[in-house]
Design a protein around this motif. Structure first.
Motif, short mmCIF file in Angstrom:
data_model
loop_
_atom_site.label_atom_id
_atom_site.label_comp_id
_atom_site.label_asym_id
_atom_site.label_seq_id
_atom_site.Cartn_x
_atom_site.Cartn_y
_atom_site.Cartn_z
N PHE A 1 0.81 -1.21 0.00
CA PHE A 1 0.00 0.00 0.00
C PHE A 1 0.85 1.27 0.00
O PHE A 1 0.39 2.33 0.38
CB PHE A 1 -0.94 -0.01 1.23
CG PHE A 1 -1.94 -1.13 1.19
CD1 PHE A 1 -3.09 -1.02 0.44
CD2 PHE A 1 -1.71 -2.32 1.88
CE1 PHE A 1 -4.01 -2.06 0.41
CE2 PHE A 1 -2.62 -3.36 1.85
CZ PHE A 1 -3.77 -3.24 1.09
N GLN A 2 2.11 1.15 -0.42
CA GLN A 2 2.99 2.31 -0.55
C GLN A 2 3.17 2.67 -2.03
O GLN A 2 3.04 1.81 -2.91
CB GLN A 2 4.36 2.01 0.08
CG GLN A 2 4.31 1.78 1.58
CD GLN A 2 5.67 1.45 2.14
OE1 GLN A 2 6.64 1.32 1.39
NE2 GLN A 2 5.75 1.30 3.47
N ASP A 3 3.50 3.98 -2.27
CA ASP A 3 3.75 4.42 -3.66
C ASP A 3 5.00 3.75 -4.21
O ASP A 3 6.01 3.59 -3.50
CB ASP A 3 3.91 5.93 -3.72
CG ASP A 3 2.62 6.67 -3.32
OD1 ASP A 3 1.56 6.03 -3.42
OD2 ASP A 3 2.71 7.87 -2.98
N LYS A 4 4.96 3.43 -5.51
CA LYS A 4 6.11 2.75 -6.13
C LYS A 4 6.22 3.18 -7.59
O LYS A 4 5.22 3.25 -8.30
CB LYS A 4 5.93 1.24 -6.02
CG LYS A 4 7.12 0.45 -6.51
CD LYS A 4 6.89 -1.04 -6.32
CE LYS A 4 8.07 -1.84 -6.77
NZ LYS A 4 7.88 -3.29 -6.60
N THR A 5 7.41 3.47 -8.00
CA THR A 5 7.66 3.89 -9.38
C THR A 5 8.73 3.00 -10.00
O THR A 5 9.78 2.77 -9.42
CB THR A 5 8.14 5.36 -9.45
OG1 THR A 5 7.16 6.20 -8.84
CG2 THR A 5 8.39 5.78 -10.88
N ILE A 6 8.41 2.51 -11.16
CA ILE A 6 9.37 1.67 -11.90
C ILE A 6 9.66 2.37 -13.25
O ILE A 6 8.74 2.75 -13.97
CB ILE A 6 8.81 0.27 -12.14
CG1 ILE A 6 8.53 -0.44 -10.81
CG2 ILE A 6 9.79 -0.56 -12.98
CD1 ILE A 6 7.87 -1.79 -10.97
N GLU A 7 10.95 2.53 -13.57
CA GLU A 7 11.34 3.14 -14.85
C GLU A 7 12.09 2.13 -15.70
O GLU A 7 12.92 1.37 -15.18
CB GLU A 7 12.22 4.37 -14.62
CG GLU A 7 11.50 5.55 -14.02
CD GLU A 7 12.42 6.77 -13.91
OE1 GLU A 7 13.63 6.63 -14.25
OE2 GLU A 7 11.95 7.85 -13.54
N ALA A 8 11.83 2.17 -16.99
CA ALA A 8 12.58 1.35 -17.95
C ALA A 8 12.97 2.25 -19.13
O ALA A 8 12.13 2.96 -19.69
CB ALA A 8 11.74 0.18 -18.42
N VAL A 9 14.22 2.25 -19.48
CA VAL A 9 14.74 3.12 -20.56
C VAL A 9 15.01 2.27 -21.81
O VAL A 9 15.68 1.24 -21.73
CB VAL A 9 16.01 3.84 -20.11
CG1 VAL A 9 16.51 4.73 -21.24
CG2 VAL A 9 15.77 4.64 -18.84
N GLU A 10 14.48 2.74 -22.92
CA GLU A 10 14.75 2.06 -24.18
C GLU A 10 16.10 2.51 -24.75
O GLU A 10 16.46 3.69 -24.66
CB GLU A 10 13.64 2.38 -25.20
CG GLU A 10 12.31 1.75 -24.84
CD GLU A 10 11.28 2.01 -25.93
OE1 GLU A 10 11.56 2.85 -26.83
OE2 GLU A 10 10.23 1.37 -25.91
N HIS A 11 16.84 1.64 -25.37
CA HIS A 11 18.12 1.93 -26.02
C HIS A 11 18.11 1.41 -27.46
O HIS A 11 17.49 0.38 -27.73
CB HIS A 11 19.30 1.30 -25.25
CG HIS A 11 19.51 1.88 -23.90
ND1 HIS A 11 18.84 1.44 -22.76
CD2 HIS A 11 20.33 2.89 -23.47
CE1 HIS A 11 19.23 2.12 -21.71
NE2 HIS A 11 20.15 3.02 -22.12
N ARG A 12 18.83 2.12 -28.32
CA ARG A 12 19.00 1.63 -29.68
C ARG A 12 20.38 2.03 -30.20
O ARG A 12 20.94 3.05 -29.79
CB ARG A 12 17.92 2.19 -30.61
CG ARG A 12 17.91 3.67 -30.76
CD ARG A 12 16.74 4.15 -31.62
NE ARG A 12 16.68 5.58 -31.71
CZ ARG A 12 17.37 6.32 -32.59
NH1 ARG A 12 18.17 5.73 -33.45
NH2 ARG A 12 17.25 7.63 -32.60
#
Length: 291
Positions: free
Chosen positions: A218-229
């Motif tokens: 029940f806590q805030d959570k942020t997940i980031e994923a960066v695209e590469h090329r």
């Protein structure tokens, strides 16, 4: 090097001087150019319709032409022209300059002497004849029949003249080889594999129980994923792949030059009898050997 003499006739000294200056400006050496008469002369025949008197030759025109080895017929035409106030120009030139010098003297007013001679003959001039010369009026003692006589001298001399061929060398341009290097751009194709990373979001329906005391859910959570090329990076490297060499090689060849030279021939006719130990045949042989 082969040399030739060019003879040109001008109606006036002013025209001859103009042509002379043009030749000097074109690189012809002053010592190769002669003007006859050499100086301005006050002598000019008043009556130009009468035959030229070679027995007197007041201007010395006939004798002045002697050094050019001209036939007497041609010599008389030039002498006649000078007696009428004209000027004769003689130019000694190398064979390579012959055409160029001839063009210059024609451009500056040299006269067609054959046509001029025809005009003089139409007005009464009779031209050269061998019996025009007499013993008392000529330096060499020519008699009326053209035969040399000894007069008040113990001997007379006939110069034996011989031309010698001088062969020189000059550089002429032959074929040319030219190699030109230049740069141009040409299209090229190089295959390369490039990688790309892609981020996808997927939502899946689930139904399971939450573990006890799991407050973190029940806590805030942020997940980031960066695209590469990957993208292509171009760099150029210059490399020597071939060489072209130009060399100049000198070859020596032998060549035989064919030309003609003039020389004086002597024929001795001795009609004396063999007296005082003189053998005419022996004299004739010795004269031939001396030539």
């Amino acid at each position: 090097m082969t040399y030739h003499s060019i003879m040109a006739y001008f109606d006036t000294r002013a025209e001859a001087e103009t042509a002379r200056q043009a030749l000097l400006a074109d690189g012809i050496d002053a010592s190769a150019i002669s003007l006859l008469p050499e100086q301005e002369t006050t002598y000019r025949r008043a009556d130009t319709d009468t035959a030229y008197d070679y027995r007197r030759d007041e201007g010395g025109f006939w004798s002045s032409m002697g050094k050019f080895l001209l036939p007497d017929e041609d010599r008389s035409v030039y002498a006649e022209g000078m007696s009428r106030g004209g000027v004769t120009m003689a130019i000694d030139v190398a064979e390579a300059d012959y055409d160029r010098v001839s063009t210059i003297v024609e451009r500056y007013g040299s006269v067609d002497l054959d046509a001029r001679e025809a005009e003089w003959r139409n007005t009464g001039w009779t031209g050269y004849t061998a019996d025009s010369l007499t013993t008392e009026d000529t330096v060499s003692g020519l008699a009326g029949d053209g035969t040399a006589r000894l007069a008040d001298r113990d001997e007379d001399v006939i110069p034996i003249v011989e031309e010698r061929l001088q062969v020189g060398k000059r550089v002429v341009q032959g074929g040319r080889v030219r190699v030109r290097a230049y740069v141009r751009e040409v299209p090229v194709e190089v295959p390369v594999e490039l990688r790309e990373d892609h981020v996808t979001i997927e939502r899946r329906p689930v139904d399971r129980a939450v573990e006890a005391n799991n407050a973190a859910l029940f806590q805030d959570k942020t997940i980031e994923a960066v695209e590469h090329r990957e993208e292509a990076v171009i760099a150029r490297e210059a490399r020597v792949v071939e060489e072209i060499s130009i060399r100049q090689k000198a070859d020596v060849r032998q060549e035989t030059i064919h030309d003609t030279v003039r020389r004086t021939k002597v024929e001795v006719e001795d009609e004396r009898s063999r007296v005082e130990g003189v053998d005419p045949d022996r004299l004739r042989d010795e004269t031939t050997r001396e030539r």
